[in-house]
Design a protein around this motif. Structure first.
Motif, PDB file in Angstrom:
ATOM      1  N   ALA A   6      69.675  30.570  71.437  1.00  0.00           N
ATOM      2  CA  ALA A   6      69.942  31.941  70.998  1.00  0.00           C
ATOM      3  C   ALA A   6      71.439  32.140  70.812  1.00  0.00           C
ATOM      4  N   PRO A   7      71.826  32.973  69.845  1.00  0.00           N
ATOM      5  CA  PRO A   7      73.259  33.247  69.672  1.00  0.00           C
ATOM      6  C   PRO A   7      73.864  33.806  70.952  1.00  0.00           C
ATOM      7  N   ARG A  35      79.057  31.551  63.495  1.00  0.00           N
ATOM      8  CA  ARG A  35      78.793  30.972  64.805  1.00  0.00           C
ATOM      9  C   ARG A  35      78.283  32.064  65.733  1.00  0.00           C
ATOM     10  N   ASP A  36      77.176  31.785  66.439  1.00  0.00           N
ATOM     11  CA  ASP A  36      76.648  32.751  67.410  1.00  0.00           C
ATOM     12  C   ASP A  36      76.584  34.139  66.788  1.00  0.00           C
ATOM     13  N   THR A  37      75.815  34.228  65.694  1.00  0.00           N
ATOM     14  CA  THR A  37      75.761  35.472  64.920  1.00  0.00           C
ATOM     15  C   THR A  37      74.311  35.885  64.700  1.00  0.00           C
ATOM     16  N   ARG A  81      73.885  28.293  65.567  1.00  0.00           N
ATOM     17  CA  ARG A  81      73.325  29.295  66.482  1.00  0.00           C
ATOM     18  C   ARG A  81      73.322  30.664  65.808  1.00  0.00           C
ATOM     19  N   VAL A  82      72.588  30.723  64.709  1.00  0.00           N
ATOM     20  CA  VAL A  82      72.457  31.955  63.917  1.00  0.00           C
ATOM     21  C   VAL A  82      70.990  32.370  63.894  1.00  0.00           C
ATOM     22  N   ARG A  83      70.739  33.661  64.064  1.00  0.00           N
ATOM     23  CA  ARG A  83      69.386  34.201  63.983  1.00  0.00           C
ATOM     24  C   ARG A  83      69.339  35.279  62.908  1.00  0.00           C
ATOM     25  N   ASP A  93      75.294  23.646  56.015  1.00  0.00           N
ATOM     26  CA  ASP A  93      75.044  22.941  57.271  1.00  0.00           C
ATOM     27  C   ASP A  93      74.436  23.932  58.250  1.00  0.00           C
ATOM     28  N   LEU A  94      73.187  23.691  58.655  1.00  0.00           N
ATOM     29  CA  LEU A  94      72.475  24.589  59.554  1.00  0.00           C
ATOM     30  C   LEU A  94      72.183  23.864  60.854  1.00  0.00           C
ATOM     31  N   ARG A  95      72.586  24.466  61.968  1.00  0.00           N
ATOM     32  CA  ARG A  95      72.330  23.899  63.291  1.00  0.00           C
ATOM     33  C   ARG A  95      71.843  25.019  64.214  1.00  0.00           C
ATOM     34  N   SER A  96      70.682  24.837  64.783  1.00  0.00           N
ATOM     35  CA  SER A  96      70.101  25.821  65.692  1.00  0.00           C
ATOM     36  C   SER A  96      70.028  27.196  65.012  1.00  0.00           C
ATOM     37  N   VAL A  97      69.247  27.248  63.935  1.00  0.00           N
ATOM     38  CA  VAL A  97      69.095  28.464  63.133  1.00  0.00           C
ATOM     39  C   VAL A  97      67.632  28.894  63.172  1.00  0.00           C
TER      40      VAL A  97
END
Length: 222
Positions: free
Chosen positions: A14-15, A75-77, A96-98, A113-117
């Motif tokens: 989660a962000p 980032r974290d958004t 880390r984007v939701r 580039d998508l990581r933990s989305v």
């Protein structure tokens, strides 16, 4: 007997939003950095936001139309209740984007580039991930008109209770991509499915498309 291999789910973090401060969306500018801010009901249409950096930010009910987020770094958004006829963000990076409860006509993330989305409970028109790299990506409760993963590299991607009209996997590199929770209308270039996981039910439903791709005819005995 060796254990049967299983498809690994994406690892979604989660962000990390921390403590947010209410801020004015008019301050958002291209090539600038913004941290620990909450933006509510902001109008971002026709804005040049190229190269913008958002870190530990939440955007609630933003309107995005015709804005340019090329090479943005998020980032974290968190984006929630976003209205975006066109979310244009090629060559951007999302970590880390939701995105949740949103309506997006075209989401252009080619070469991104998508990581933990995660994208949840959203209506999406065209999702353009052509030539993108995605690791640990989850779509949940989404209706997607067209998903283009052509030429991209994707690892640990999953769909839960989603549907797509057209899926394009032309020349895609897939590893641990779980399509069992995705209702698929049409697959474009099904040869790119290597590395994906589907259910037995999907295999039967899509048999005609696979056969057409291989040049096979399916006929009942005379």
């Amino acid at each position: 007997m060796a254990p049967r291999p299983t498809t690994r789910p994406p690892r979604i973090d989660a962000p990390d939003l921390g403590v947010l401060i209410d801020a004015d969306g008019d301050e958002l500018l291209a090539h600038e950095t913004f941290e620990n801010n909450r933006y509510t009901n902001i109008e971002l249409s026709q804005r040049d936001l190229t190269g913008i950096i958002l870190s530990q930010c939440a955007l609630s009910a933003p309107i995005v139309a015709g804005s340019d987020l090329t090479s943005a770094r998020l980032r974290d958004t968190l984006f929630e209740r976003m209205q975006a006829p066109n979310l244009f963000a090629p060559r951007s990076s999302l970590h880390r984007v939701r995105i949740q409860d949103s309506r997006i006509g075209a989401m252009d993330l080619f070469d991104a580039d998508l990581r933990s989305v995660s994208v949840t409970d959203s209506k999406l028109g065209l999702v353009n991930l052509r030539a993108a790299t995605g690791r640990d990506v989850l779509f949940r409760g989404c209706i997607i008109d067209e998903l283009d993963m052509g030429g991209g590299t994707f690892t640990r991607v999953a769909f839960e209770d989603c549907s797509v009209g057209v899926l394009d996997v032309d020349r895609a590199s897939l590893d641990q991509v779980d399509l069992r929770g995705l209702r698929i209308g049409t697959i474009r270039k099904p040869g790119g499915m290597k590395g994906a996981t589907i259910s037995a039910h999907q295999a039967v439903e899509l048999a005609g498309q696979f056969a057409a791709h291989l040049g096979l005819r399916i006929e009942d005995p005379a």
